[in-house]
Scaffold this active site. Structure first.
Site, PDB file in Angstrom:
ATOM      1  N   ASP A 285       1.227   4.988   0.613  1.00 42.62           N
ATOM      2  CA  ASP A 285       0.536   3.702   0.717  1.00 42.62           C
ATOM      3  C   ASP A 285      -0.901   3.892   0.249  1.00 42.62           C
ATOM      4  OD1 ASP A 285      -0.817   1.422   1.385  1.00 42.62           O
ATOM      5  OD2 ASP A 285      -0.038   1.290   3.430  1.00 42.62           O
TER       6      ASP A 285
ATOM      7  N   LYS B 283      -5.832  -4.500  -2.456  1.00 40.35           N
ATOM      8  CA  LYS B 283      -7.290  -4.395  -2.415  1.00 40.35           C
ATOM      9  C   LYS B 283      -7.900  -4.251  -3.823  1.00 40.35           C
ATOM     10  CE  LYS B 283      -7.268  -3.503   2.421  1.00 40.35           C
ATOM     11  NZ  LYS B 283      -6.433  -2.722   3.323  1.00 40.35           N
TER      12      LYS B 283
ATOM     13  N   TYR C 259      -1.588   2.046   9.269  1.00 45.03           N
ATOM     14  CA  TYR C 259      -1.313   0.615   9.103  1.00 45.03           C
ATOM     15  C   TYR C 259      -0.783   0.385   7.703  1.00 45.03           C
ATOM     16  CZ  TYR C 259      -2.181  -4.454   8.838  1.00 45.03           C
ATOM     17  OH  TYR C 259      -2.054  -5.811   8.680  1.00 45.03           O
TER      18      TYR C 259
HETATM   19  C1  LIG Z   1      -5.103  -3.281   4.026  1.00 44.79           C
HETATM   20  C2  LIG Z   1      -3.927  -2.397   4.053  1.00 44.79           C
HETATM   21  C3  LIG Z   1      -2.623  -2.893   3.959  1.00 44.79           C
HETATM   22  C4  LIG Z   1      -2.309  -4.365   3.989  1.00 44.79           C
HETATM   23  O1  LIG Z   1      -2.846  -5.035   2.888  1.00 44.79           O
HETATM   24  P1  LIG Z   1      -3.117  -6.616   2.994  1.00 44.79           P
HETATM   25  O2  LIG Z   1      -3.538  -6.988   1.608  1.00 44.79           O
HETATM   26  O3  LIG Z   1      -4.184  -6.786   4.024  1.00 44.79           O
HETATM   27  O4  LIG Z   1      -1.842  -7.260   3.400  1.00 44.79           O
HETATM   28  C5  LIG Z   1      -1.588  -1.998   3.875  1.00 44.79           C
HETATM   29  N1  LIG Z   1      -1.804  -0.680   3.873  1.00 44.79           N
HETATM   30  C6  LIG Z   1      -3.051  -0.157   3.964  1.00 44.79           C
HETATM   31  C7  LIG Z   1      -3.235   1.330   3.927  1.00 44.79           C
HETATM   32  C8  LIG Z   1      -4.147  -0.990   4.072  1.00 44.79           C
HETATM   33  O5  LIG Z   1      -5.372  -0.473   4.211  1.00 44.79           O
END
Ligand SMILES: *Cc1c(COP(=O)(O)O)cnc(C)c1O
Length: 449
Positions: free
Chosen positions: A261, A289, A166
């Site tokens: 990511d 985060k 994701y």
């Molecule tokens: C949470 C997450 C996202 C998206 O971040 P948001 O702040 O919720 O938009 C993207 N990549 C990874 C790996 C994530 O865990």
């Protein structure tokens, strides 16, 4: 963070809810009923709904350290940590003080403020592959912008991602494998035009052959490969040795960019994130985060020659009214400073080891087949006897069993994410006694499965 049909298809679930002890939370129930009238599904992010485990979410009044206090007065030991950001625990005094001090000076300026420069420097110190960084407001924005940047820089359209990873909810990222890993992507969400999705190639994770054949067929069209630091949005599984090195090499050979990511793993697995653990130097990295210390922040960073393709220097447009917001920068800076000043990572890993060892023992003595996955302070237990290395493996887990486990723990005051397909998070505010209590409780619940 799997798509609906993958997390919610569980016919046995209906049966298992009948035997669950329902904890009475009248205030939460009333608030949720009201929320349903005003907010789609009653929540502002779908994973907060208890769709995958049954029941309704509780509402939180406040949080401190490793605990949440619900509006009904329950104290819950929290292993969600606001889905990752709360690595220092909730309401850390240094972060709260920094946010208050920043708020006294004004909440948003729309012109540069000094904290943006300080946080950018700090990020570069923590993550050496980052030569320049741009702040935005969420992980979604960071990944969306990183991909646009990679496409603008390489003048190519295709993106390669992995099944079960994701990267936020931008159009070209909401794509899964569909029927075959080597076929072109199908949209995962209604509202994503097939014309967008067709530019997204999807490979199974940990499958070098599939990756090689996608590169053999499309190598010259691929702008970027994006992969999670460790895949942690379909539970948690780890890269096999050499898999990330292969991605990096194929990218290098074909002129594609390697986007790492680290929205979840950045500042969590080590000061320098998963790339530090694995010894990688991606072209671009995305963050979110933890980098916001609990306030909305995202960031993309990496090679200076690539980053300089962003407006106003370059032709790739990216912007944000609240980007670099002084409260968010202050919170992120306080969090990163605190992580640098303490031995948080060693402690988090010890707590992780303690939890893992205890839970493995507990599952064994209960005779329940569980695949425990852990790296540092991130963990997941899949209810299956089959090893889990990718999404297809993860989907073999017994989701009805997870739902019972989840509700058993919640009834005893321990909160895991309400889905088999989410990672758990330990914070620096958890104590060995908290972990021991969790193991004891889990041991009892596991015996009832
Ligand atoms: C949470 C997450 C996202 C998206 O971040 P948001 O702040 O919720 O938009 C993207 N990549 C990874 C790996 C994530 O865990």
């Amino acid at each position: 963070m799997l798509p609906r049909e993958q997390t919610e298809t569980c016919p046995q679930l209906i049966l298992c809810f009948n035997v669950l002890a329902i904890v009475n939370r009248p205030k939460s129930e009333a608030l949720f009923a009201a929320a349903l009238a005003h907010i789609p599904g009653g929540v502002n992010s779908p994973v907060r709904a208890f769709r995958a485990v049954g029941g309704n979410p509780f509402f939180v009044e406040s949080a401190l350290g490793a605990h949440l206090r619900t509006v009904d007065g329950d104290e819950l030991l929290d292993y969600v940590g606001t889905w990752g950001p709360a690595i220092l625990g909730h309401a850390h005094p240094r972060i709260i003080a920094a946010v208050k001090a920043a708020a006294d000076r004004g909440t948003s300026f729309g012109v540069p403020n000094p904290l943006e420069v300080t946080l950018a420097q700090r990020v570069k110190e923590f993550v050496p592959s980052v030569q320049k960084v741009r702040f935005c407001n969420s992980g979604t924005e960071a990944c969306m912008s990183a991909i646009r940047l990679a496409r603008g820089f390489t003048k190519r359209d295709k993106l390669l991602k992995f099944d079960g990873c994701y990267h936020g909810h931008a159009d070209s990222l909401l794509v899964k494998a569909g029927s075959g890993a080597l076929t072109l992507g199908q949209p995962d969400s209604a509202g994503v035009p097939a014309d967008f999705a067709k530019h997204t190639l999807v490979a199974p994770f940990n499958d070098p052959e599939a990756l090689r054949s996608l590169f053999a067929a499309h190598g010259q069209e691929i702008a970027a490969v994006i992969v999670e630091g460790v895949p942690a949005n379909a539970g948690l599984y780890l890269p096999r040795p050499g898999f990330y090195e292969l991605i990096a090499r194929l990218c290098r050979e074909s002129g594609a960019l390697f986007i790492f990511d680290e929205v979840m793993t950045g500042f969590r697995l080590a000061q320098g994130g998963a790339q530090q653990l694995f010894g990688l130097t991606p072209d671009l990295s995305t963050f979110g985060k933890i980098i916001g210390g609990g306030l909305p922040v995202g960031a993309l960073g990496g090679r200076a020659d690539v980053m300089d393709y962003l407006a106003p220097l370059g032709p790739v447009y990216q912007a944000g009214t609240l980007s670099g917001n002084p409260l968010a920068m202050a919170a992120g800076l306080a969090a990163l400073n605190e992580l640098a000043a303490t031995d948080a990572y060693a402690r988090l890993d010890q707590l992780g080891q303690q939890l893992e060892a205890g839970l493995i023992d507990a599952a064994k003595s209960a005779g329940v087949a569980v695949q425990w996955k852990r790296i540092g302070s991130m963990f997941c237990g899949y209810f299956t006897d089959r090893p889990v290395w990718n999404l297809a493996d993860a989907l073999h887990s017994d989701r009805a069993r997870f739902a019972k486990f989840f509700h058993g723990l919640l009834g005893a005051g321990i909160y895991l994410a309400p889905s088999q397909f989410e990672a758990g998070f330990i914070s620096a505010a958890h104590t060995p006694a908290d972990i021991e209590q969790t193991i004891q409780t889990a041991a009892k619940v596991l015996k009832t499965l």
